[in-house]
Scaffold this active site. Sequence first.
Site, short mmCIF file in Angstrom:
data_model
loop_
_atom_site.label_atom_id
_atom_site.label_comp_id
_atom_site.label_asym_id
_atom_site.label_seq_id
_atom_site.Cartn_x
_atom_site.Cartn_y
_atom_site.Cartn_z
N SER A 2 0.85 -1.19 0.00
CA SER A 2 0.00 0.00 0.00
C SER A 2 0.88 1.23 0.00
CB SER A 2 -0.91 0.01 1.22
OG SER A 2 -1.74 1.16 1.24
N HIS A 12 2.58 12.12 -1.25
CA HIS A 12 2.13 13.52 -1.20
C HIS A 12 3.26 14.41 -1.71
CE1 HIS A 12 -1.55 12.78 1.08
NE2 HIS A 12 -0.87 12.03 1.92
N HIS A 41 -2.53 7.35 -4.57
CA HIS A 41 -2.67 6.17 -3.70
C HIS A 41 -2.71 4.93 -4.57
CE1 HIS A 41 -5.72 3.13 -2.37
NE2 HIS A 41 -4.89 3.06 -1.35
N ASN A 65 -2.84 0.41 -4.00
CA ASN A 65 -2.84 -0.72 -3.08
C ASN A 65 -3.14 -1.99 -3.86
OD1 ASN A 65 -4.89 -2.58 -1.33
ND2 ASN A 65 -3.28 -1.73 -0.03
N ARG A 99 -3.51 -6.28 -2.80
CA ARG A 99 -3.53 -7.10 -1.60
C ARG A 99 -4.24 -8.43 -1.85
NH1 ARG A 99 -7.04 -2.99 -1.60
NH2 ARG A 99 -9.24 -3.45 -1.24
N HIS A 106 -20.17 12.52 3.67
CA HIS A 106 -20.60 13.60 4.56
C HIS A 106 -20.44 14.97 3.91
CE1 HIS A 106 -16.28 13.09 5.22
NE2 HIS A 106 -16.23 14.30 5.73
N GLY A 148 -5.72 -4.84 14.88
CA GLY A 148 -4.53 -4.68 15.71
C GLY A 148 -3.28 -4.43 14.92
N ARG A 208 -0.27 -2.26 12.75
CA ARG A 208 0.78 -1.33 13.21
C ARG A 208 0.35 0.10 12.90
NH1 ARG A 208 6.08 0.16 11.45
NH2 ARG A 208 7.64 -0.11 13.09
#
Length: 303
Positions: A95, A99, A109, A111, A113, A178, A261, A263
């Site tokens: 990933s 910037h 961006h 990614n 996986r 939003h 959980g 990093r």
Amino acid sequence: MMDTTAVRAYLLGLQDRIVAAFELEDGTPFKRDAWVREPGERLQGDGCSRVIEEGVVLERGGCNFSHVKGPQLPPSATQHRPELAGCPFEAMGVSLVFHPRNPFAPTVHMNVRMLAAHKPDGDVVAWFGGGMDLTPYYGFEEDAQHFHRTCQDALLPFGDDKHPRFKKWCDEYFFLKHRNEARGVGGIFYDDFSELGFEQGFAMTRSVGDAFVESYLPILKRRRDTPYTEVERDFQAFRRGRYVEFNLVWDRGTLFGLQSGGRTESILMSMPPIVKWRYDWHPEPGTPEARLYSDFLPPRDWV
């Protein structure tokens, strides 16, 4: 037969190739932060974060590899596959978010996986995800066209339907509900993908990963030295705020990492270094800033 060893080897090589290309362009080495999960931690596995900060061209960026295993799929991974709730899993991927310093160069961006669930009967269910999207602060038609054309070419060998589907998916996914506003000019996005089987799904994901440098590096080269003033830097910081909002509120990858959980430093490496918010601010009509909203953020067929 599913060979996760081959997926891991490809992803590590992809990370190396991307980092080498952008180290050459920037002239600044990426920091290398390899890590291993210790016994007794919630997740087991390893990874390597490659990060650049205060570069010549890239103000901040990261390209991460991770391979983790856990006792139970988190909710964000099973919302479309409830029959796999509670299954042990392994997940691996690369990933990245870059910037650039120059406000005329877009953020990017990418990614790719694989996620595999191990069912109680011994069966393994694997699926792929990935894509890339472009987030300009000042729009240029030739940049958006090049980026989308490269994405289209990467998917074409896997069916004429893939690019239209994954472009629409990207437009709908990278959207700030939003604010009723797109994050950028889109690209391609796919998730929970298994319809082609393991081998072809992996091949398609390799094609997407391999296309990244060609999709973005020519744009960065074209815009990196464009003269700018504090006006453009200020607008860049304002629009970066939208990037932060999306990643923290809507992004499934961020939620998966935090819920499982993962990093924290590696998960949040996508955040830009300088960001601003204003209360109910809108650009003046007729300005280049206003043109981003009128001409680039609404979904378009760029190819």
